[in-house]
Design a protein around this motif. Sequence first.
Motif, short mmCIF file in Angstrom:
data_model
loop_
_atom_site.label_atom_id
_atom_site.label_comp_id
_atom_site.label_asym_id
_atom_site.label_seq_id
_atom_site.Cartn_x
_atom_site.Cartn_y
_atom_site.Cartn_z
N UNK A 227 0.84 -1.20 0.00
CA UNK A 227 0.00 0.00 0.00
C UNK A 227 0.87 1.25 0.00
N UNK A 228 1.92 1.24 0.81
CA UNK A 228 2.84 2.38 0.88
C UNK A 228 3.51 2.62 -0.47
N UNK A 229 3.96 1.54 -1.11
CA UNK A 229 4.62 1.67 -2.41
C UNK A 229 3.68 2.28 -3.45
N UNK A 230 2.47 1.75 -3.53
CA UNK A 230 1.49 2.26 -4.50
C UNK A 230 1.11 3.70 -4.19
N UNK A 231 1.04 4.02 -2.91
CA UNK A 231 0.70 5.38 -2.51
C UNK A 231 1.77 6.37 -2.96
N UNK A 232 3.03 5.99 -2.84
CA UNK A 232 4.13 6.85 -3.27
C UNK A 232 4.14 7.03 -4.79
N UNK A 233 3.87 5.94 -5.51
CA UNK A 233 3.83 6.02 -6.98
C UNK A 233 2.70 6.95 -7.43
N UNK A 234 1.51 6.74 -6.85
CA UNK A 234 0.38 7.58 -7.25
C UNK A 234 0.55 9.03 -6.80
N UNK A 235 1.36 9.24 -5.75
CA UNK A 235 1.62 10.61 -5.29
C UNK A 235 2.26 11.44 -6.40
N UNK A 236 3.21 10.82 -7.11
CA UNK A 236 3.86 11.52 -8.22
C UNK A 236 2.86 11.86 -9.32
N UNK A 237 1.92 10.95 -9.54
CA UNK A 237 0.88 11.18 -10.56
C UNK A 237 -0.03 12.32 -10.13
N UNK A 238 -0.38 12.37 -8.84
CA UNK A 238 -1.25 13.44 -8.34
C UNK A 238 -0.61 14.82 -8.53
N UNK A 239 0.69 14.92 -8.25
CA UNK A 239 1.37 16.20 -8.42
C UNK A 239 1.36 16.61 -9.90
N UNK A 240 1.63 15.66 -10.78
CA UNK A 240 1.61 15.95 -12.22
C UNK A 240 0.21 16.32 -12.69
N UNK A 241 -0.79 15.62 -12.15
CA UNK A 241 -2.18 15.92 -12.51
C UNK A 241 -2.55 17.33 -12.09
N UNK A 242 -2.09 17.74 -10.91
CA UNK A 242 -2.35 19.10 -10.45
C UNK A 242 -1.75 20.14 -11.37
N UNK A 243 -0.54 19.88 -11.84
CA UNK A 243 0.13 20.85 -12.72
C UNK A 243 -0.57 20.97 -14.06
N UNK A 244 -0.90 19.84 -14.69
CA UNK A 244 -1.53 19.88 -16.01
C UNK A 244 -2.96 20.39 -15.90
N UNK A 245 -3.64 20.05 -14.81
CA UNK A 245 -5.02 20.49 -14.64
C UNK A 245 -5.15 21.99 -14.51
N UNK A 246 -4.15 22.63 -13.93
CA UNK A 246 -4.24 24.08 -13.70
C UNK A 246 -3.92 24.90 -14.95
N UNK A 247 -3.24 24.30 -15.92
CA UNK A 247 -2.80 25.08 -17.09
C UNK A 247 -3.37 24.58 -18.42
N UNK A 248 -4.00 23.40 -18.42
CA UNK A 248 -4.42 22.80 -19.68
C UNK A 248 -5.45 23.64 -20.42
N UNK A 249 -6.48 24.10 -19.70
CA UNK A 249 -7.52 24.88 -20.37
C UNK A 249 -6.98 26.23 -20.84
N UNK A 250 -6.04 26.79 -20.08
CA UNK A 250 -5.39 28.03 -20.52
C UNK A 250 -4.55 27.77 -21.78
#
Length: 409
Positions: A227-250
């Motif tokens: 669970x810890x391993x998967x949580x760390x992997x998905x954490x990187x995805x969440x950060x990337x998702x936040x970055x693309x989500x904030x600028x994609x429509x712009x």
Amino acid sequence: MNTYIKNKYSLLFHNKNFDKLLLATFLSEMGNQMQRFGIPWIIFHITNSGSLMALNFSLSLIPGVFFGFIGGIISDRVSRKRMLLLINIVAFFIIALIMFLIRYENNVNIVFIFILTFIISSLTSMYEPTFSASLPVIVPKKNLISMNNIFNIIGSIIGLIGPAVAGIIIGIYGAWMCIIINGISYLLSFIVILFIKSDLAVINNKEESIKKDLYIVKKYVYENKWFLFCLLVTAAVYISTGSIGSVLQFLFLHYLHLSGFMFGFTFVLFEFIPVLLVGLFSSKILKRFDSILIIQITASLFCLSLLIMGVSLNYFLIVLMGMLQNASFALLMVAWNSKRQSEIPNNILGKINGGIVTIQSFLLPVGSLSATALINFISVPKIISIFGLISLTFILILILLKKQIIKQY
């Protein structure tokens, strides 16, 4: 053909409670799609500011830090059905109140939009862990993968219909109509859930303190290193998702100068085809390959697609990478959700899911606010590539250290 569909998606034909929960999800998610496109459109045309669009996106993520875990704790103690009902009806009245106040404003104050975003996102943060923990109560363990596939297919349909409908509504009636439709969707979802013949909760009469709940979550993570391993992997995805989500429509509006129709059509290409394919084939993939392996590969592909997307402003390359992002993210979520729902005891699943929402809601704004801060200094394509590169590097390091992290798995 009918026999094949009935065998593959037997849940749809033999589980009425699941059907009602699925319909409620469809209604509320369609409404969310309306607001998802309506709000940024309003902000852009009032302010013409990419920073304020990104700020609104960040505001939609922050509430999860405070309300995600709280929602998970509450959902393990009370009737989850009542909690879902309460969240839907409160969201309906909040939107109705905001629309009533705006009606008497000569000039729309951007603050009203930010308040609406924050409150609805707060309610959504409590809804998500409650909803996710409710599903294993009415769906047998053997059908969890099939269940998540069905939600993916519904998601792809929403991804097709939502942007197209939102674009048409914005063009004919204006973006505010999208917000009104979202409010109506919450009311309809409330009515559907009302007829579910289950409390959607396990019998758990223990009233633990929040400190005890935190200890339970910490203990589970410590004892289950997968669970810890998967949580760390998905954490990187969440950060990337936040970055693309904030600028994609712009990126679409300012750099590619997309019209209302092309704006919606692009999101259809982004979301419908890849998510539909994942919904159709993820069951076979998950049965053939280990869930943790799938999580590793899809997370890596997601970040790689960001890295490539920022290389060029070529519309077709951006669409292709967007499709890869959504396909990899959808399969990642199916594997991650199915793994949690099958492995974690249901009496603590709400807490665990709430903790994930809290972590997700902390990391998404980290990516979003960082991208927002950079938008005045670096071009949007470069921002996208930078976050893709950083996240991909982090995931590859985790994969190399996998054996050290997962010792007993």
